[in-house]
Design an enzyme around this catalytic site. Structure first.
Site, short mmCIF file in Angstrom:
data_model
loop_
_atom_site.label_atom_id
_atom_site.label_comp_id
_atom_site.label_asym_id
_atom_site.label_seq_id
_atom_site.Cartn_x
_atom_site.Cartn_y
_atom_site.Cartn_z
N THR A 13 -48.14 -18.46 -13.09
CA THR A 13 -49.63 -19.79 -14.59
C THR A 13 -47.90 -21.08 -14.24
OG1 THR A 13 -49.35 -18.90 -16.08
CG2 THR A 13 -50.93 -18.49 -14.79
N ARG A 66 -29.49 -0.17 -11.60
CA ARG A 66 -30.18 -1.38 -11.84
C ARG A 66 -28.17 -2.42 -11.55
NH1 ARG A 66 -33.54 -4.75 -14.37
NH2 ARG A 66 -34.75 -2.00 -14.41
N ASN A 108 -35.14 -20.86 -19.56
CA ASN A 108 -36.92 -19.86 -19.29
C ASN A 108 -37.44 -20.54 -20.31
OD1 ASN A 108 -37.87 -16.94 -19.46
ND2 ASN A 108 -37.06 -17.07 -22.00
N HIS A 110 -40.34 -20.02 -23.75
CA HIS A 110 -40.24 -18.68 -24.03
C HIS A 110 -41.67 -19.04 -24.96
CE1 HIS A 110 -39.23 -14.63 -26.84
NE2 HIS A 110 -39.93 -15.48 -27.38
N GLU A 148 -25.67 -15.39 -22.30
CA GLU A 148 -25.68 -13.48 -22.71
C GLU A 148 -26.37 -12.97 -23.53
OE1 GLU A 148 -22.88 -16.22 -24.44
OE2 GLU A 148 -23.38 -16.11 -22.71
N ASP A 151 -32.78 -15.11 -25.66
CA ASP A 151 -33.58 -16.23 -26.34
C ASP A 151 -32.23 -17.07 -27.43
OD1 ASP A 151 -36.32 -15.35 -24.65
OD2 ASP A 151 -36.77 -13.55 -26.79
N ALA A 180 -49.06 -25.75 -24.62
CA ALA A 180 -47.22 -25.89 -24.46
C ALA A 180 -46.81 -25.55 -23.41
CB ALA A 180 -47.15 -25.18 -25.56
#
Length: 206
Positions: A13, A66, A108, A110, A148, A151, A180
């Site tokens: 979205t 990973r 990012n 959040h 690193e 958040d 938002a």
């Protein structure tokens, strides 16, 4: 022209909000050069496909460990040569190799007002469940640069959203997206594209 790679894990979205913002001229001088997901079933990939945007799935399940997954993901991003990487609901820990290589060039979204309800373990519905459990009256969303930590990068934009007495986590999540996330993420990208928000080496630690 700002070239962006959008990384997503689910429905996309926020990706749609970015695509709409570009189409409507609210995000200026910006082109999406890649949509990448770790989830082969992510509807975000379908959104990109329909819009004629290059898209790819790099799933950790296809790699031995990973480290190999991180290397493959970084290689695909490098191929697209983006100026900016946008994490739009990307539920993967960004490897240190990527944060170092793209320092000041990863943002990012959040779903809380950082520093509340953020850090390890706070993602998706878990953020809204925690906000309701704490009884906060105001929540919201934050766009920040990625470093690193989890958040912990410098904050770019925030927008507050009221919590209603009868909210469920799902209802609150939707309101935070509509009021938002879908507003400040396009605004942040436009600011970076037009030069009003410094990025790259110009970013200072928060």
């Amino acid at each position: 022209m700002l070239k962006i790679a959008v990384l997503v894990s689910g429905g996309g979205t926020n990706l749609q909000a970015i695509m709409d913002g570009i189409a409507q001229g609210e995000i200026r001088d910006t082109e999406i050069v890649l949509v990448l997901s770790n989830n082969p079933g992510a509807y975000a990939l379908e959104r990109a496909k329909k819009a004629g945007i290059a898209n790819i799935c790099v799933s950790p399940k296809d790699y031995a460990d990973r480290k190999d997954f991180n290397a493959a993901m970084l290689a695909k991003i490098d191929e697209a040569a983006p100026d900016l990487i946008v994490l739009a609901g990307f539920l993967v820990v960004i490897p240190s190799e990527m944060t170092a290589k793209y320092a000041g060039r990863i943002i990012n979204i959040h779903p809380s007002l950082i520093p509340s309800f953020c850090g390890t373990g706070y993602y998706g519905l878990k953020v809204h469940e925690a906000a309701l459990a704490r009884g906060v009256k105001i929540t919201g969303a934050t766009v920040h640069f990625v470093d690193e930590g989890t958040d912990t990068g410098p904050i770019i934009l925030q927008k507050a959203v009221e919590v209603q007495d009868d909210d469920t986590p799902e209802v609150l999540q939707r309101r935070v997206m509509e009021e938002a996330e879908w507003k400040i993420l396009p605004k942040a990208i436009d600011g970076i594209a037009t030069g009003s928000i410094p990025y790259g080496k110009a970013v200072k630690k928060g």
